[in-house]
Design a protein around this motif. Structure first.
Motif, short mmCIF file in Angstrom:
data_model
loop_
_atom_site.label_atom_id
_atom_site.label_comp_id
_atom_site.label_asym_id
_atom_site.label_seq_id
_atom_site.Cartn_x
_atom_site.Cartn_y
_atom_site.Cartn_z
N PRO A 12 -12.33 4.03 13.11
CA PRO A 12 -13.21 3.64 12.01
C PRO A 12 -12.44 3.22 10.75
CG PRO A 12 -13.17 6.03 12.25
CD PRO A 12 -12.39 5.47 13.42
N GLY A 13 -11.22 3.68 10.55
CA GLY A 13 -10.36 3.19 9.48
C GLY A 13 -10.88 3.40 8.09
N LEU A 14 -10.36 2.59 7.17
CA LEU A 14 -10.81 2.64 5.78
C LEU A 14 -10.81 1.26 5.15
CD1 LEU A 14 -7.91 2.28 4.24
CD2 LEU A 14 -7.77 4.74 4.46
N GLY A 15 -10.61 0.22 5.99
CA GLY A 15 -10.56 -1.14 5.45
C GLY A 15 -9.13 -1.52 5.12
N ASP A 16 -8.97 -2.40 4.14
CA ASP A 16 -7.64 -2.87 3.74
C ASP A 16 -7.10 -1.95 2.66
OD1 ASP A 16 -5.59 -4.28 2.19
OD2 ASP A 16 -6.02 -5.94 3.54
N ALA A 17 -6.08 -1.17 3.01
CA ALA A 17 -5.58 -0.14 2.10
C ALA A 17 -5.05 -0.74 0.80
CB ALA A 17 -4.50 0.68 2.79
N GLY A 18 -4.29 -1.84 0.91
CA GLY A 18 -3.71 -2.46 -0.29
C GLY A 18 -4.80 -2.96 -1.23
N ASP A 19 -5.79 -3.63 -0.68
CA ASP A 19 -6.88 -4.15 -1.52
C ASP A 19 -7.66 -3.03 -2.18
OD1 ASP A 19 -6.27 -6.79 -1.12
OD2 ASP A 19 -7.64 -7.06 0.57
N ARG A 20 -7.90 -1.94 -1.46
CA ARG A 20 -8.68 -0.83 -2.05
C ARG A 20 -7.86 -0.08 -3.11
NH1 ARG A 20 -12.37 2.60 1.87
NH2 ARG A 20 -13.21 3.11 -0.19
N LEU A 21 -6.54 -0.01 -2.91
CA LEU A 21 -5.69 0.67 -3.90
C LEU A 21 -5.55 -0.12 -5.19
CD1 LEU A 21 -2.42 2.00 -2.20
CD2 LEU A 21 -3.87 3.26 -3.80
N PHE A 22 -5.42 -1.46 -5.02
CA PHE A 22 -5.09 -2.28 -6.17
C PHE A 22 -6.25 -3.14 -6.66
CE2 PHE A 22 -1.00 -1.48 -4.02
CZ PHE A 22 -0.41 -0.73 -5.04
N GLY A 23 -7.40 -3.03 -6.00
CA GLY A 23 -8.59 -3.75 -6.46
C GLY A 23 -8.47 -5.25 -6.33
N THR A 24 -7.87 -5.70 -5.23
CA THR A 24 -7.65 -7.14 -5.08
C THR A 24 -8.66 -7.82 -4.17
OG1 THR A 24 -5.88 -6.44 -3.56
CG2 THR A 24 -5.21 -7.30 -5.70
N LYS A 25 -9.75 -7.16 -3.89
CA LYS A 25 -10.82 -7.83 -3.13
C LYS A 25 -12.19 -7.45 -3.68
CE LYS A 25 -10.13 -9.81 1.15
NZ LYS A 25 -9.54 -9.63 2.45
N ALA A 57 0.80 -1.22 0.00
CA ALA A 57 0.00 0.00 0.00
C ALA A 57 0.84 1.28 0.00
CB ALA A 57 -0.96 -0.01 1.18
N GLY A 58 2.07 1.20 0.53
CA GLY A 58 2.94 2.39 0.53
C GLY A 58 3.21 2.93 -0.86
N ILE A 59 3.11 2.06 -1.87
CA ILE A 59 3.36 2.48 -3.26
C ILE A 59 2.43 3.63 -3.64
CG2 ILE A 59 3.15 1.75 -5.68
CD1 ILE A 59 4.02 -1.03 -4.79
N GLY A 60 1.22 3.60 -3.10
CA GLY A 60 0.24 4.64 -3.44
C GLY A 60 0.66 6.03 -2.99
N MET A 61 1.63 6.11 -2.09
CA MET A 61 2.04 7.41 -1.55
C MET A 61 3.29 7.97 -2.25
SD MET A 61 1.42 6.61 2.52
CE MET A 61 1.57 8.30 3.11
N VAL A 62 3.98 7.13 -3.03
CA VAL A 62 5.29 7.53 -3.57
C VAL A 62 5.20 8.77 -4.46
CG1 VAL A 62 7.18 6.79 -5.08
CG2 VAL A 62 6.27 5.22 -3.37
N ASP A 63 4.21 8.82 -5.34
CA ASP A 63 4.13 9.96 -6.25
C ASP A 63 3.86 11.27 -5.52
OD1 ASP A 63 4.77 8.45 -8.41
OD2 ASP A 63 2.72 8.27 -9.18
N GLY A 64 3.26 11.19 -4.34
CA GLY A 64 3.04 12.39 -3.54
C GLY A 64 4.36 12.98 -3.04
N PHE A 65 5.32 12.09 -2.76
CA PHE A 65 6.66 12.56 -2.37
C PHE A 65 7.41 13.07 -3.60
CE2 PHE A 65 5.78 9.92 1.30
CZ PHE A 65 6.47 10.53 2.32
N LEU A 66 7.35 12.30 -4.69
CA LEU A 66 8.15 12.65 -5.87
C LEU A 66 7.68 13.96 -6.51
CD1 LEU A 66 8.67 9.16 -7.56
CD2 LEU A 66 10.36 10.55 -6.33
N ALA A 67 6.42 14.32 -6.31
CA ALA A 67 5.94 15.59 -6.86
C ALA A 67 6.71 16.75 -6.23
CB ALA A 67 4.44 15.73 -6.61
N HIS A 68 7.08 16.60 -4.95
CA HIS A 68 7.82 17.66 -4.26
C HIS A 68 9.32 17.50 -4.42
CE1 HIS A 68 4.37 19.32 -2.18
NE2 HIS A 68 4.05 18.15 -1.68
N MET A 69 9.79 16.24 -4.49
CA MET A 69 11.24 15.96 -4.50
C MET A 69 11.53 14.99 -5.64
SD MET A 69 11.89 15.45 -0.42
CE MET A 69 10.92 13.97 -0.32
N PRO A 70 11.47 15.49 -6.90
CA PRO A 70 11.52 14.57 -8.03
C PRO A 70 12.81 13.77 -8.14
CG PRO A 70 11.46 16.88 -8.75
CD PRO A 70 11.26 16.88 -7.28
#
Ligand code: PRP
Ligand code: URA
Length: 217
Positions: A204-217, A88-101
């Motif tokens: 309350p959370g958001l469920g399984d972050a990896g599954d929601r990001l990648f559509g694996t459930k 799930a951390g992969i989903g955050m990488v572009d947010g960093f790279l936008a500031h620090m390419p």
């Protein structure tokens, strides 16, 4: 200032900006589809990174403006490293790279055993000369804290000592455990949620972050 401190967790910074809160509510919604979920993770990360990088060291570089020579402030030191915890951390990488390419992107593979909730380690790759680099470990979820603690353990074994953890939602149980093991590592997070349920999911959370990001459930 949009940073909220919690007296019991001195290394924990909750980024309470209204835009983050609004986007986080959309992210939690069970009706938010995969495309929107991915976009929201990116947008929230962009806002978190602004705060998480606020103490980066600076130096100056002489530049020529159209009018004169000027000692301009620039980031100091070696390139920073972003370390997403797979998946799930992969989903955050572009947010960093936008500031620090030109930041480097390392990877650590960890998944939670569904029974024991213990992190299982399957991959680790970081750039050379990591001793003096600033690392940003990222994962949307800090639940029991096991995965985040294991990732920081591996980095420390590799000699890294400038480490910041950035997540979107944390459970108090996980923050307490992480802070006990790595009290000097700051955590920047969009929201401290209520608690873990009996299966180790954040409420309350958001469920399984990896599954929601990648559509694996
Ligand atoms: C999720 C999440 C974190 C971990 C948090 O990953 O992305 O890495 O759980 O839980 P913890 O704080 O209790 O360790 P998961 O193990 O589901 O792996 P995945 O991203 O590959 O689906
Ligand atoms: N991992 C997730 O993806 N969600 C949780 O609530 C806990 C761990």
């Amino acid at each position: 200032m949009t940073l909220r401190k919690h007296a019991e967790f001195p290394n924990f910074y909750e980024v309470t900006h209204p835009l983050i809160q609004h986007k986080l509510s959309m992210l939690r919604d069970v009706n938010t589809v995969k495309k929107e979920f991915k976009e929201l993770v990116l947008e929230i990360t962009l806002l978190l990174v602004y705060e998480a990088t606020k103490d980066l060291p600076m130096t100056t570089r002489q530049i020529q403006t159209p009018l004169e020579i000027f000692d301009a402030p620039v980031l100091a030191g070696q390139k920073q490293v972003i370390l997403p915890i797979l998946r799930a951390g992969i989903g955050m990488v572009d947010g960093f790279l936008a500031h620090m390419p030109s930041a480097r992107v390392a990877h650590i593979g960890l998944y939670r055993d569904e029974e024991t909730l213990e992190p299982q380690h399957y991959y680790f790759k970081i750039p050379p000369n990591s001793k003096d680099r600033q690392f940003y470990v990222c994962d949307p979820m800090l639940a029991t804290g096991g995965s985040a603690i294991a990732a920081v353990n591996e980095l420390k074994k590799a000699g890294a000592h400038k480490i910041t953890f950035v997540c979107i939602i944390a459970a108090p149980e996980g923050v307490a455990e992480f802070s006990a093991q790595h009290p000097e590592v700051p955590i920047f997070c969009a929201n401290l949620d209520n608690k873990l349920n009996e299966n180790g999911y954040i409420l309350p959370g958001l469920g399984d972050a990896g599954d929601r990001l990648f559509g694996t459930k």
